[in-house]
Scaffold this motif. Structure first.
Motif, PDB file in Angstrom:
ATOM      1  N   SER A 123     -20.887  -5.849 -15.372  1.00 51.06           N
ATOM      2  CA  SER A 123     -19.911  -5.212 -15.949  1.00 51.06           C
ATOM      3  C   SER A 123     -19.229  -6.306 -16.966  1.00 51.06           C
ATOM      4  O   SER A 123     -18.598  -5.592 -18.082  1.00 51.06           O
ATOM      5  CB  SER A 123     -18.606  -5.293 -14.794  1.00 51.06           C
ATOM      6  OG  SER A 123     -18.424  -6.450 -14.350  1.00 51.06           O
TER       7      SER A 123
ATOM      8  N   ASN B   4     -14.395 -10.897 -14.399  1.00 55.66           N
ATOM      9  CA  ASN B   4     -15.311  -9.818 -14.269  1.00 55.66           C
ATOM     10  C   ASN B   4     -15.720 -10.162 -12.592  1.00 55.66           C
ATOM     11  O   ASN B   4     -15.554  -9.024 -11.938  1.00 55.66           O
ATOM     12  CB  ASN B   4     -16.461  -9.653 -14.657  1.00 55.66           C
ATOM     13  CG  ASN B   4     -16.157  -8.835 -16.051  1.00 55.66           C
ATOM     14  OD1 ASN B   4     -16.428  -7.467 -16.085  1.00 55.66           O
ATOM     15  ND2 ASN B   4     -15.802  -9.382 -17.289  1.00 55.66           N
TER      16      ASN B   4
ATOM     17  N   TYR C 216     -11.298   1.296 -13.454  1.00 56.17           N
ATOM     18  CA  TYR C 216     -11.827   0.862 -14.836  1.00 56.17           C
ATOM     19  C   TYR C 216     -11.077   1.515 -15.964  1.00 56.17           C
ATOM     20  O   TYR C 216     -10.485   1.181 -16.960  1.00 56.17           O
ATOM     21  CB  TYR C 216     -13.107   1.066 -15.155  1.00 56.17           C
ATOM     22  CG  TYR C 216     -13.915  -0.033 -14.688  1.00 56.17           C
ATOM     23  CD1 TYR C 216     -13.984  -1.186 -15.322  1.00 56.17           C
ATOM     24  CD2 TYR C 216     -14.878   0.300 -13.522  1.00 56.17           C
ATOM     25  CE1 TYR C 216     -14.628  -2.304 -14.758  1.00 56.17           C
ATOM     26  CE2 TYR C 216     -15.757  -0.923 -13.288  1.00 56.17           C
ATOM     27  CZ  TYR C 216     -15.585  -2.204 -13.958  1.00 56.17           C
ATOM     28  OH  TYR C 216     -16.221  -3.315 -13.761  1.00 56.17           O
TER      29      TYR C 216
ATOM     30  N   LEU D  24     -22.658   0.622 -17.247  1.00 62.00           N
ATOM     31  CA  LEU D  24     -22.404  -0.026 -16.146  1.00 62.00           C
ATOM     32  C   LEU D  24     -23.270   0.248 -14.949  1.00 62.00           C
ATOM     33  O   LEU D  24     -24.003  -0.288 -14.090  1.00 62.00           O
ATOM     34  CB  LEU D  24     -21.104  -0.455 -15.605  1.00 62.00           C
ATOM     35  CG  LEU D  24     -20.337  -1.038 -14.421  1.00 62.00           C
ATOM     36  CD1 LEU D  24     -21.034  -2.390 -14.485  1.00 62.00           C
ATOM     37  CD2 LEU D  24     -19.105  -0.970 -14.578  1.00 62.00           C
TER      38      LEU D  24
END
Length: 255
Positions: free
Chosen positions: A144, A158, A208, A227
């Motif tokens: 990510s 992250n 997200y 991702l």
């Protein structure tokens, strides 16, 4: 006028209810039943408050609450790494109790020994579910970080983001496991029950999209696809590695 006391923990001179040097209470009492009851009540209420608040936030405004946590709004939240440990332990126990491997895993092809080896490897992952999730998080966080590097969060941030994503998915697993078990034992095909897994694929996407709400949606979606691609590569490699080690190394006992 306040009187000065000597802290029983560090020996510093204290004024008020807490030591300004180490934070211990100035007034301490003898350990007795009342003390134990107070400690239990405090621990339970603190655990319950932080855990339920974080769970509620992850299923009502996940991306916004994660962004606020990263920016410093943390007092009401359960610590993210500990959250994954707690939820991973609960999920692992439930999956073991409801015989997740036999109820949900169908392997086509291969010898009986190979099939048993794969099942034993997956069972090992379930038996160590909390640890397995924690070990995966740094890998997912790296993916990510690479995918969203342009948007400013560093690698450690992250890791925290992926702790919350993992917590989301673990909560869903905890809720879903007994439902799928009940359907399977009542004759519903495991293939059909996989339809219940679909919402879990959208939970990280929801997080997200909210987390990067200031960015253009199309670019966020493209980065999520990158991702996902990186996740799949790492996950396949890791799964194959665990299976091969279990098959050739003999540290997992096949049925």
């Amino acid at each position: 006028m306040e009187t000065a006391d000597v802290c029983k923990n560090c020996g510093s001179i204290t004024h008020g209810k807490y030591c300004s040097n180490c934070g211990q209470k100035s007034a301490t009492v003898r350990l007795d039943r009342a003390y134990l009851i107070d400690e239990i009540k405090y621990t339970f209420l603190h655990l319950n408050k932080g855990l339920t608040f974080t769970i509620k936030e992850l299923f009502t405004r996940p991306g916004h609450t994660v962004r606020e946590f990263l920016e410093g709004k943390r007092i009401n939240h359960y610590k993210p790494v500990l959250l994954v440990f707690v939820l991973g332990g609960i999920a692992g126990l439930m999956m073991h109790y409801f015989d997740y491997v036999e109820q949900n895993l169908t392997i086509v092809g291969g010898t009986k020994k190979e099939i048993n080896s794969v099942k034993a490897s997956i069972q090992w992952m379930i038996d160590h579910y909390a640890l397995f999730n924690i070990l995966l998080i740094p890998i997912f966080a790296f993916c990510s970080w690479l995918s969203f590097k342009k948007y400013g969060y560093n690698y450690i941030e992250n890791i925290v983001i992926n702790c919350f994503i993992s917590a989301q998915l673990l909560i869903y697993t905890i809720v879903l496991t007994p439902i799928k078990y009940a359907l399977n034992v009542n004759g519903v095909s495991p293939f059909l029950t996989t339809i219940f897994d679909f919402p879990s694929y959208f939970l990280p996407a929801w997080l997200y999209v909210q987390l990067y709400y200031k960015q253009e949606l199309g670019f966020v979606i493209l980065r999520m696809l990158l991702l996902l691609f990186l996740f799949l590569i790492f996950f396949v490699i890791l799964t194959l590695a665990v299976t091969l080690i279990g098959y050739f190394g003999g540290f997992i006992t096949a049925k």
